[in-house]
Scaffold this motif. Sequence first.
Motif, PDB file in Angstrom:
ATOM      1  N   GLY A  90       0.814  -1.208   0.000  1.00 57.53           N
ATOM      2  CA  GLY A  90       0.000   0.000   0.000  1.00 57.53           C
ATOM      3  C   GLY A  90       0.849   1.260   0.000  1.00 57.53           C
ATOM      4  O   GLY A  90       0.542   2.237  -0.694  1.00 57.53           O
ATOM      5  N   VAL A  91       1.943   1.247   0.754  1.00 61.28           N
ATOM      6  CA  VAL A  91       2.839   2.405   0.795  1.00 61.28           C
ATOM      7  C   VAL A  91       3.477   2.609  -0.575  1.00 61.28           C
ATOM      8  O   VAL A  91       3.585   3.749  -1.052  1.00 61.28           O
ATOM      9  N   LEU A  92       3.889   1.539  -1.228  1.00 59.11           N
ATOM     10  CA  LEU A  92       4.469   1.667  -2.568  1.00 59.11           C
ATOM     11  C   LEU A  92       3.458   2.258  -3.549  1.00 59.11           C
ATOM     12  O   LEU A  92       3.804   3.125  -4.363  1.00 59.11           O
ATOM     13  N   MET A  93       2.212   1.805  -3.480  1.00 58.97           N
ATOM     14  CA  MET A  93       1.182   2.364  -4.365  1.00 58.97           C
ATOM     15  C   MET A  93       0.956   3.844  -4.066  1.00 58.97           C
ATOM     16  O   MET A  93       0.807   4.657  -4.979  1.00 58.97           O
ATOM     17  N   MET A  94       0.943   4.199  -2.781  1.00 62.19           N
ATOM     18  CA  MET A  94       0.752   5.598  -2.405  1.00 62.19           C
ATOM     19  C   MET A  94       1.938   6.445  -2.855  1.00 62.19           C
ATOM     20  O   MET A  94       1.753   7.592  -3.281  1.00 62.19           O
TER      21      MET A  94
ATOM     22  N   THR B 186      -0.263  15.577  -5.217  1.00 57.16           N
ATOM     23  CA  THR B 186      -1.219  15.162  -4.193  1.00 57.16           C
ATOM     24  C   THR B 186      -2.104  14.061  -4.760  1.00 57.16           C
ATOM     25  O   THR B 186      -2.674  14.225  -5.839  1.00 57.16           O
ATOM     26  N   PRO B 187      -2.230  12.937  -4.050  1.00 60.05           N
ATOM     27  CA  PRO B 187      -3.067  11.854  -4.557  1.00 60.05           C
ATOM     28  C   PRO B 187      -4.528  12.302  -4.719  1.00 60.05           C
ATOM     29  O   PRO B 187      -5.083  12.964  -3.844  1.00 60.05           O
ATOM     30  N   THR B 188      -5.101  11.949  -5.833  1.00 60.63           N
ATOM     31  CA  THR B 188      -6.483  12.312  -6.122  1.00 60.63           C
ATOM     32  C   THR B 188      -7.423  11.259  -5.542  1.00 60.63           C
ATOM     33  O   THR B 188      -6.987  10.152  -5.212  1.00 60.63           O
ATOM     34  N   PRO B 189      -8.709  11.570  -5.424  1.00 58.00           N
ATOM     35  CA  PRO B 189      -9.656  10.570  -4.940  1.00 58.00           C
ATOM     36  C   PRO B 189      -9.673   9.308  -5.815  1.00 58.00           C
ATOM     37  O   PRO B 189      -9.833   8.199  -5.295  1.00 58.00           O
ATOM     38  N   ALA B 190      -9.478   9.460  -7.119  1.00 58.37           N
ATOM     39  CA  ALA B 190      -9.458   8.283  -7.995  1.00 58.37           C
ATOM     40  C   ALA B 190      -8.253   7.399  -7.678  1.00 58.37           C
ATOM     41  O   ALA B 190      -8.367   6.157  -7.652  1.00 58.37           O
ATOM     42  N   GLN B 191      -7.111   7.997  -7.426  1.00 56.53           N
ATOM     43  CA  GLN B 191      -5.928   7.211  -7.077  1.00 56.53           C
ATOM     44  C   GLN B 191      -6.107   6.529  -5.726  1.00 56.53           C
ATOM     45  O   GLN B 191      -5.781   5.354  -5.561  1.00 56.53           O
ATOM     46  N   GLU B 192      -6.644   7.268  -4.759  1.00 55.56           N
ATOM     47  CA  GLU B 192      -6.864   6.671  -3.442  1.00 55.56           C
ATOM     48  C   GLU B 192      -7.898   5.565  -3.501  1.00 55.56           C
ATOM     49  O   GLU B 192      -7.771   4.551  -2.813  1.00 55.56           O
ATOM     50  N   ALA B 193      -8.912   5.726  -4.344  1.00 49.47           N
ATOM     51  CA  ALA B 193      -9.910   4.667  -4.500  1.00 49.47           C
ATOM     52  C   ALA B 193      -9.279   3.426  -5.118  1.00 49.47           C
ATOM     53  O   ALA B 193      -9.606   2.298  -4.723  1.00 49.47           O
TER      54      ALA B 193
ATOM     55  N   ARG C  91      -1.146   6.182   4.147  1.00 54.19           N
ATOM     56  CA  ARG C  91      -0.985   7.583   3.748  1.00 54.19           C
ATOM     57  C   ARG C  91       0.077   8.269   4.597  1.00 54.19           C
ATOM     58  O   ARG C  91       0.942   8.975   4.085  1.00 54.19           O
ATOM     59  N   HIS C  92       0.019   8.043   5.908  1.00 55.61           N
ATOM     60  CA  HIS C  92       0.978   8.659   6.820  1.00 55.61           C
ATOM     61  C   HIS C  92       2.403   8.178   6.537  1.00 55.61           C
ATOM     62  O   HIS C  92       3.331   8.984   6.442  1.00 55.61           O
ATOM     63  N   ALA C  93       2.570   6.881   6.399  1.00 55.66           N
ATOM     64  CA  ALA C  93       3.912   6.330   6.163  1.00 55.66           C
ATOM     65  C   ALA C  93       4.477   6.829   4.839  1.00 55.66           C
ATOM     66  O   ALA C  93       5.664   7.171   4.752  1.00 55.66           O
ATOM     67  N   ALA C  94       3.644   6.910   3.805  1.00 51.07           N
ATOM     68  CA  ALA C  94       4.130   7.354   2.493  1.00 51.07           C
ATOM     69  C   ALA C  94       4.505   8.830   2.514  1.00 51.07           C
ATOM     70  O   ALA C  94       5.503   9.226   1.914  1.00 51.07           O
ATOM     71  N   THR C  95       3.719   9.648   3.200  1.00 47.86           N
ATOM     72  CA  THR C  95       4.030  11.073   3.218  1.00 47.86           C
ATOM     73  C   THR C  95       5.214  11.389   4.126  1.00 47.86           C
ATOM     74  O   THR C  95       5.894  12.388   3.923  1.00 47.86           O
ATOM     75  N   GLN C  96       5.481  10.542   5.119  1.00 45.26           N
ATOM     76  CA  GLN C  96       6.606  10.778   6.024  1.00 45.26           C
ATOM     77  C   GLN C  96       7.933  10.322   5.443  1.00 45.26           C
ATOM     78  O   GLN C  96       8.985  10.732   5.920  1.00 45.26           O
TER      79      GLN C  96
END
Length: 172
Positions: free
Chosen positions: A64-68, A76-83, A107-112
């Motif tokens: 999930g972190v790799l995808m994020m 900034t990830p869009t709602p379509a990407q997050e979905a 989300r937190h791990a990827a942004t950090q």
Amino acid sequence: MPIIAAVVGAVMTGLLYYFIYGAGMEQLDRYLGNRRSAKLRARSEAASRAAPVHAIRDPTDAAGVLMMLVALARGTPTPAQEAAIAAAMRKVTSPGEDHGARMAYIRHAATQASDAATAVDLLAPLLREKLDAAERDDLMRMIEAVAVIHGGPIDAQDKLIARTVRVMGERN
């Protein structure tokens, strides 16, 4: 020529007196100490930012972190990407899990993460150890599926995917 030598000699004598009898040594010590502290502070901040990625022990969270990170490479990830990421996570997790909390952690791990390349390097050993070849191929398909949203991958996403493929294929 002797005038230039006299001026240079006077300047050098003044600097010598400043360092010996003035506050020159204290200022030099303070400057070098501040520089050393700034390096240590930067190293400490980088380590604390990488802590959420270091803490990942579940290959599902790592995927999930790799995808994020691929989504973040576009901005900034869009709602379509997050979905798309959430849908991929639902496929590989049990139905009873709290997907909202998992997505918040991802989300937190990827942004950090200080940068995507470092995060890939930290996550790759876990994924190589826990996933077999078919699962790694599925992971690459999921990552590419996130990248193609919004008109295909951009150059930064292509580079991140190529790096992920290369690092995942390496053996330690």
